[in-house]
Design an enzyme around this catalytic site. Structure first.
Site, PDB file in Angstrom:
ATOM      1  N   HIS A 132      -3.121  87.912  60.306  1.00 52.05           N
ATOM      2  CA  HIS A 132      -2.709  88.708  59.132  1.00 52.05           C
ATOM      3  C   HIS A 132      -1.216  88.568  58.835  1.00 52.05           C
ATOM      4  O   HIS A 132      -0.602  89.495  58.314  1.00 52.05           O
ATOM      5  CB  HIS A 132      -3.031  90.197  59.309  1.00 52.05           C
ATOM      6  CG  HIS A 132      -4.426  90.475  59.775  1.00 52.05           C
ATOM      7  ND1 HIS A 132      -5.480  90.717  58.918  1.00 52.05           N
ATOM      8  CD2 HIS A 132      -4.961  90.514  61.028  1.00 52.05           C
ATOM      9  CE1 HIS A 132      -6.586  90.917  59.612  1.00 52.05           C
ATOM     10  NE2 HIS A 132      -6.312  90.785  60.896  1.00 52.05           N
TER      11      HIS A 132
ATOM     12  N   SER B 258      17.669  71.180  43.498  1.00 56.07           N
ATOM     13  CA  SER B 258      17.421  71.914  42.255  1.00 56.07           C
ATOM     14  C   SER B 258      18.387  71.402  41.204  1.00 56.07           C
ATOM     15  O   SER B 258      19.539  71.085  41.515  1.00 56.07           O
ATOM     16  CB  SER B 258      17.639  73.405  42.504  1.00 56.07           C
ATOM     17  OG  SER B 258      17.962  74.048  41.297  1.00 56.07           O
TER      18      SER B 258
ATOM     19  N   LYS C  57      20.390  74.265  46.795  1.00 51.11           N
ATOM     20  CA  LYS C  57      18.970  74.266  47.146  1.00 51.11           C
ATOM     21  C   LYS C  57      18.485  72.981  47.815  1.00 51.11           C
ATOM     22  O   LYS C  57      18.893  71.891  47.471  1.00 51.11           O
ATOM     23  CB  LYS C  57      18.118  74.493  45.886  1.00 51.11           C
ATOM     24  CG  LYS C  57      18.163  75.901  45.368  1.00 51.11           C
ATOM     25  CD  LYS C  57      17.367  76.881  46.197  1.00 51.11           C
ATOM     26  CE  LYS C  57      15.907  76.767  45.995  1.00 51.11           C
ATOM     27  NZ  LYS C  57      15.230  77.682  45.191  1.00 51.11           N
TER      28      LYS C  57
ATOM     29  N   GLU D 174       4.788  71.927  49.219  1.00 50.64           N
ATOM     30  CA  GLU D 174       4.248  72.698  48.089  1.00 50.64           C
ATOM     31  C   GLU D 174       3.239  71.877  47.287  1.00 50.64           C
ATOM     32  O   GLU D 174       2.218  72.388  46.834  1.00 50.64           O
ATOM     33  CB  GLU D 174       5.384  73.151  47.172  1.00 50.64           C
ATOM     34  CG  GLU D 174       6.330  74.133  47.857  1.00 50.64           C
ATOM     35  CD  GLU D 174       7.592  74.330  47.042  1.00 50.64           C
ATOM     36  OE1 GLU D 174       7.510  74.883  45.940  1.00 50.64           O
ATOM     37  OE2 GLU D 174       8.666  73.895  47.493  1.00 50.64           O
TER      38      GLU D 174
END
Ligand code: ARG
Length: 475
Positions: free
Chosen positions: A155, A276, A282, A289
């Site tokens: 969890h 980025s 970044k 992803e």
């Protein structure tokens, strides 16, 4: 070139031609189509349908066409409907009207599936190889992290301490199952549909066993109507790809979480990270992803083929042309994604200190306390209560369970004696789980070595498969 027209007074309307045209995507089948045509021509010579002389002319033409396609000297043009018509046009341009014989004894209905099966066998072997490489990379990373203690989660909450190598190696297990699914696919589906012709078999092609053998199949399907209408083998392949996609999405999700500033468990190599356009600081885990995102289209492609197959009556229906784009898309997605994931993981640096930091946080040793009491004869329900009260006590004192001293422990329950202290450490908890599938360092070492053995066996059968496939495809 149109392969039909004798009974029509007019050519197809432009919108129909555009809708029906598949050559832009089925051109991927060109070399397989030539190989199947070569086998069919030999079959037709064997049966006396065409003369050996004509057979030689056609075979030489097909082989020359294959070289031209490989060198981008021949390709499809606007008037070609599909790969089969483009190849026939190319052949007739080369050898004249005798090239028209290649259409005997078969139909595009059995030709297209035979081409497609060969394409799938070829690419399934390639995907198996890429998945196996990724499994090996993950196992190497796991091996290097066996003795790194980590919080194990359920969890997304701290549950019990584990070996971080155990956490990593679990991903390899899923990938190894994917490879065994590919092996099953190959064992079940290496049967040739050729000779089914349109749907009923052909009087000109009475030896489909010869074609099957010539193309390297294990045998021939046993019902010509099934042979032209069945796409189970496509649905099975797309299901394997969808499951691989789901596995990669889970790896991607964990790496994305581990790469966050909050976790800081893994540092990705610059070559496998992106920046980025607006925020100069970044460094993003885009591969991870995209792995997560691309699982969506892999699942969608499986859904698309199942929906196209549902409720189709009798033999071939044009709906079945819809089997190809999802398949090409899934294969090409995986052939790009798997090497990127492999590189990202092979070059990743794990921050062992950060991983170990949280191993016993969040009262992750509570189960140890309960297990210790059970080993001293306390029923688990009671042991659970006692461990729970220890957690409550710790919360009130702002302590972790391993920070309790023996007096505090015996105050909680007299049966908590000094032996419990050695269990209340990450190493004590982890190395008490010595069963074959458990998280003790020795167990994990053995699990990884077995998985590595399975991966080496995979490398062997996959490379044998690739060798024998390319041998059969050689013109
Ligand atoms: N392009 C077709 C396909 O992919 C080939 C078979 C065409 N058969 C036909 N009867 N029109 O399914």
């Amino acid at each position: 070139m149109a392969l039909w027209g004798g009974r029509f007074t007019e050519g197809p309307e432009a919108s129909l031609a555009k809708l029906s045209r598949s050559v832009d995507f089925d051109w991927r089948l060109a070399q397989y189509d030539i190989r199947v045509n070569l086998a069919n021509v030999q079959g037709l010579v064997n049966s006396g349908t065409i003369t050996p002389g004509n057979g030689e002319i056609i075979k030489a033409g097909l082989k020359a066409l294959s070289v031209e396609i490989a060198n981008s000297k021949f390709s499809y043009i606007d008037s070609d409907e599909d790969v089969h018509s483009a190849i026939e046009r190319g052949l007739v341009e080369k050898v004249g009207s005798v090239g028209g014989f290649i259409r005997s004894g078969r139909s595009r209905n059995d030709l297209v599936i035979t081409d497609f099966k060969l394409y799938l066998i070829d690419h399934l072997l390639n995907v198996a190889n890429l998945v196996n490489q990724l499994a090996q990379t993950i196992l190497d990373a796991a091996f290097n992290n066996i003795e790194v203690t980590a919080p194990g989660f359920t969890h997304l909450q701290h549950a019990q301490p584990i070996s971080f190598g155990h956490e990593l190696a679990k991903h390899a297990q899923g990938l190894l199952r994917d490879i065994s699914r590919i092996e099953d696919w190959l064992n079940r589906n290496s049967l040739s549909p050729f000779g089914a012709s349109a749907l009923a078999g052909s009087p000109l092609q009475l030896d489909p066993e010869f074609i099957a053998q010539n193309l390297g199949f294990d045998g021939v399907l046993s019902n010509s109507i099934d042979a032209v209408s069945d796409r189970d083998f496509v649905a099975e392949a797309l299901s394997i790809f969808a499951i691989i996609g789901v596995h990669l999405s889970k790896v991607g999700e964990e790496f994305t979480i581990w790469n966050s500033k909050e976790f800081n468990w893994v540092q990705l190599d610059d070559a496998y990270s992106t920046g980025s356009s607006i925020m100069p600081q970044k460094k993003n885990p885009d591969i991870a992803e995209l792995a997560r995102g691309k699982s969506g289209r892999l699942i969608g492609n499986l859904t698309a083929i199942l929906a196209a197959m549902k409720g189709l009556a009798f033999a071939y229906n044009r709906d079945l042309q819809e089997d190809k784009e999802p398949t090409f898309d899934s294969i090409e997605t995986l052939e790009v994604l798997l090497p990127a994931m492999n590189g990202m993981i092979a070059s990743a640096k794990f921050n062992k200190k950060e991983i170990e930091k949280g191993a016993i946080e969040g009262f992750a040793l509570a189960t140890e306390l309960a297990d210790y009491l059970v080993q001293r004869g306390v029923p688990f329900s009671e042991a659970h209560e006692i461990a729970g009260s220890a957690v409550k006590y710790c919360e009130s004192k702002n302590k972790e369970l391993n920070e309790l001293n023996i007096d505090e422990l015996t105050d909680i329950d007299a049966r908590l004696e000094s032996g419990v202290l050695e269990r209340l450490t990450a190493l004590g908890a982890i190395n008490s789980r010595t069963s074959s599938l458990g998280t003790s360092f020795n167990s994990v070492r053995e699990q990884i070595s077995l998985a590595k053995g399975a991966a080496s066996e995979n490398s062997l059968w996959i490379s044998n498969g690739v060798k024998s496939f390319s041998g059969m495809m050689a013109l």
